[in-house]
Design an enzyme around this catalytic site. Sequence first.
Site, PDB file in Angstrom:
ATOM      1  N   ALA A  35      15.376  -3.411   5.891  1.00 33.02           N
ATOM      2  CA  ALA A  35      14.804  -3.850   7.166  1.00 33.02           C
ATOM      3  C   ALA A  35      13.277  -3.828   7.129  1.00 33.02           C
ATOM      4  O   ALA A  35      12.622  -4.148   8.122  1.00 33.02           O
ATOM      5  CB  ALA A  35      15.322  -2.981   8.305  1.00 33.02           C
ATOM      6  N   GLY A  39      11.756  -5.677   2.314  1.00 35.00           N
ATOM      7  CA  GLY A  39      13.213  -5.808   2.339  1.00 35.00           C
ATOM      8  C   GLY A  39      13.692  -7.094   3.005  1.00 35.00           C
ATOM      9  O   GLY A  39      14.595  -7.765   2.475  1.00 35.00           O
ATOM     10  N   ASP A 175       2.584  -7.899 -10.711  1.00 42.02           N
ATOM     11  CA  ASP A 175       1.370  -7.919 -11.532  1.00 42.02           C
ATOM     12  C   ASP A 175       1.327  -9.178 -12.398  1.00 42.02           C
ATOM     13  O   ASP A 175       0.264  -9.781 -12.591  1.00 42.02           O
ATOM     14  CB  ASP A 175       1.307  -6.654 -12.406  1.00 42.02           C
ATOM     15  CG  ASP A 175       1.281  -5.397 -11.557  1.00 42.02           C
ATOM     16  OD1 ASP A 175       0.488  -5.337 -10.608  1.00 42.02           O
ATOM     17  OD2 ASP A 175       2.080  -4.471 -11.826  1.00 42.02           O
ATOM     18  N   HIS A 202       1.842   0.623 -13.007  1.00 39.78           N
ATOM     19  CA  HIS A 202       1.583  -0.166 -11.796  1.00 39.78           C
ATOM     20  C   HIS A 202       0.685   0.595 -10.820  1.00 39.78           C
ATOM     21  O   HIS A 202       1.121   1.010  -9.755  1.00 39.78           O
ATOM     22  CB  HIS A 202       2.908  -0.574 -11.116  1.00 39.78           C
ATOM     23  CG  HIS A 202       2.682  -1.330  -9.839  1.00 39.78           C
ATOM     24  ND1 HIS A 202       2.175  -2.611  -9.814  1.00 39.78           N
ATOM     25  CD2 HIS A 202       2.839  -0.969  -8.545  1.00 39.78           C
ATOM     26  CE1 HIS A 202       2.049  -3.006  -8.563  1.00 39.78           C
ATOM     27  NE2 HIS A 202       2.443  -2.024  -7.765  1.00 39.78           N
TER      28      HIS A 202
HETATM   29  P1  NAD Z   1       7.859  -0.906   5.125  1.00 37.38           P
HETATM   30  O1  NAD Z   1       7.439   0.340   5.801  1.00 37.38           O
HETATM   31  O2  NAD Z   1       7.602  -2.203   5.810  1.00 37.38           O
HETATM   32  O3  NAD Z   1       9.419  -0.847   4.813  1.00 37.38           O
HETATM   33  C1  NAD Z   1      10.006   0.255   4.209  1.00 37.38           C
HETATM   34  C2  NAD Z   1      11.431   0.364   4.691  1.00 37.38           C
HETATM   35  O4  NAD Z   1      12.009   1.498   4.046  1.00 37.38           O
HETATM   36  C3  NAD Z   1      11.570   0.571   6.216  1.00 37.38           C
HETATM   37  O5  NAD Z   1      12.454  -0.374   6.772  1.00 37.38           O
HETATM   38  C4  NAD Z   1      12.121   1.979   6.321  1.00 37.38           C
HETATM   39  O6  NAD Z   1      13.018   2.148   7.413  1.00 37.38           O
HETATM   40  C5  NAD Z   1      12.856   2.105   4.998  1.00 37.38           C
HETATM   41  N1  NAD Z   1      13.144   3.484   4.635  1.00 37.38           N
HETATM   42  C6  NAD Z   1      12.400   4.595   4.808  1.00 37.38           C
HETATM   43  N2  NAD Z   1      13.063   5.681   4.380  1.00 37.38           N
HETATM   44  C7  NAD Z   1      14.257   5.249   3.919  1.00 37.38           C
HETATM   45  C8  NAD Z   1      15.384   5.883   3.345  1.00 37.38           C
HETATM   46  N3  NAD Z   1      15.428   7.198   3.164  1.00 37.38           N
HETATM   47  N4  NAD Z   1      16.421   5.119   2.997  1.00 37.38           N
HETATM   48  C9  NAD Z   1      16.393   3.776   3.174  1.00 37.38           C
HETATM   49  N5  NAD Z   1      15.367   3.133   3.710  1.00 37.38           N
HETATM   50  C10 NAD Z   1      14.312   3.857   4.070  1.00 37.38           C
HETATM   51  O7  NAD Z   1       7.180  -0.905   3.665  1.00 37.38           O
HETATM   52  P2  NAD Z   1       7.085  -2.122   2.621  1.00 37.38           P
HETATM   53  O8  NAD Z   1       5.841  -2.871   2.869  1.00 37.38           O
HETATM   54  O9  NAD Z   1       8.376  -2.837   2.590  1.00 37.38           O
HETATM   55  O10 NAD Z   1       6.875  -1.298   1.241  1.00 37.38           O
HETATM   56  C11 NAD Z   1       7.880  -0.504   0.726  1.00 37.38           C
HETATM   57  C12 NAD Z   1       7.437   0.199  -0.553  1.00 37.38           C
HETATM   58  O11 NAD Z   1       7.194  -0.752  -1.583  1.00 37.38           O
HETATM   59  C13 NAD Z   1       6.146   0.993  -0.421  1.00 37.38           C
HETATM   60  O12 NAD Z   1       6.283   2.225  -1.079  1.00 37.38           O
HETATM   61  C14 NAD Z   1       5.122   0.138  -1.134  1.00 37.38           C
HETATM   62  O13 NAD Z   1       4.047   0.876  -1.642  1.00 37.38           O
HETATM   63  C15 NAD Z   1       5.969  -0.443  -2.234  1.00 37.38           C
HETATM   64  N6  NAD Z   1       5.442  -1.654  -2.882  1.00 37.38           N
HETATM   65  C16 NAD Z   1       5.579  -1.776  -4.225  1.00 37.38           C
HETATM   66  C17 NAD Z   1       5.136  -2.917  -4.876  1.00 37.38           C
HETATM   67  C18 NAD Z   1       5.309  -3.083  -6.351  1.00 37.38           C
HETATM   68  O14 NAD Z   1       4.685  -3.952  -6.936  1.00 37.38           O
HETATM   69  N7  NAD Z   1       6.153  -2.314  -7.016  1.00 37.38           N
HETATM   70  C19 NAD Z   1       4.538  -3.943  -4.133  1.00 37.38           C
HETATM   71  C20 NAD Z   1       4.419  -3.804  -2.765  1.00 37.38           C
HETATM   72  C21 NAD Z   1       4.867  -2.635  -2.141  1.00 37.38           C
HETATM   73  C1  LMR Z   2       0.909  -3.858  -4.753  1.00 39.13           C
HETATM   74  O1  LMR Z   2       0.546  -3.907  -5.923  1.00 39.13           O
HETATM   75  O2  LMR Z   2       0.646  -4.754  -3.928  1.00 39.13           O
HETATM   76  C2  LMR Z   2       1.763  -2.705  -4.304  1.00 39.13           C
HETATM   77  O3  LMR Z   2       1.853  -1.731  -5.287  1.00 39.13           O
HETATM   78  C3  LMR Z   2       1.375  -2.175  -2.966  1.00 39.13           C
HETATM   79  C4  LMR Z   2       0.058  -1.460  -2.975  1.00 39.13           C
HETATM   80  O4  LMR Z   2       0.014  -0.346  -2.446  1.00 39.13           O
HETATM   81  O5  LMR Z   2      -0.922  -1.999  -3.479  1.00 39.13           O
END
Ligand code: NAD
Ligand code: LMR
Length: 342
Positions: A35, A39, A175, A202
Amino acid sequence: ALHESFSSKLEARQRITNQLQPYASTFKVAVLGAAGGIGQPLALLIKMSPLVSALHLYDIANVKGVAADLSHCNTPSQVLDFTGPAELANCLKGVDVVVIPAGVPRKPGMTRDDLFNINANIVKTLIEAVADNCPDALIHIISNPVNSTVPIAAEVLKQKGVYNPKKLFGVTTLDVVRANTFVAQKKGLKLIDVDVPVVGGHAGITILPLLSKTRPSTTFTDKEVEELTARIQNAGTEVVEAKAGAGSATLSMAYAAARFVESSLRALDGDADVYECSFIQSDLNELPFFASRVKMGKEGVEAVISADLQGLTEFEEKALEALKPELRASIEKGVAFVHKQP
Ligand code: NAD
Ligand code: LMR
């Protein structure tokens, strides 16, 4: 040369045949954190895949509406919603791929490591459920800090006696997506052709684009290498600052994660030509986890591509040495987190 051109013709014909034929198999995919900002668009992109028969959406709240909404799209997969820990096991049973974007995102001024305290626990809990309910699934970890959350997942899976290093992936596709976009823009290349391997980890300087290995073969001035490398390393922060407190990359991340899911499903389906960069357990160098290009197959990682790390430029060699202490510390922090639990 004759043999090569014959086999490449055969391969091309096979690819066309594959495109015309319906896929042999379809797969079940779960998204944990469905959500959220990543997601929701990720679920939409996965809903569009012809390789998916069921899409299981899990979150701690608000997932019913997302699933109801998505389920009206006239694409083949069935969408099911699961809310809260009591429904997590059912969400995971029988799935082939689990994608985890659950957790908090950065705000301006934060590093990815500042998310550790909250996200480490979230990932640990979710992976325990994965270990109990779908230990054979491919696991894609998006939650930051990826450099630590992937080692956390590995340790939890080891404790549960189900760790398969070939099936645990830190998603670093964003990336590569960024590197391809920025290089194509700077050099005036056709986007579709550009492929830049990105290795390391990352976060910040651990993100190392190997510009010298860009395909098609491209030359860069020293200034271009410095500027492009810095932009790719800071691209996440660029988005965090532009969003000014409303989170980090979600749409480009969903795009990148959907590409990684689609590649994984093609590999599971028997496509023999699937390569992606990912942060995995690795023996390419002295670091226990390292992002590099991997060949993906029916059992997950089929081969780690070491060639990208040979014949690096002096700039890349230096950057590689410089990233190792930070990456090692982030890996060790993740491992220690699991072992200090009561
Ligand atoms: P967001 O806050 O919009 O969404 C996160 C979701 O996780 C929410 O819907 C929340 O309810 C849910 N959540 C929280 N605890 C939970 C649990 N225990 N079980 C299941 N769901 C749970 O955040 P976002 O923008 O979607 O980012 C999510 C994560 O992805 C962050 O940690 C962010 O840093 C990471 N991210 C990683 C990359 C990458 O390149 N790997 C890129 C962007 C973001
Ligand atoms: C990204 O590369 O966009 C993610 O890892 C989110 C962040 O915190 O930069």
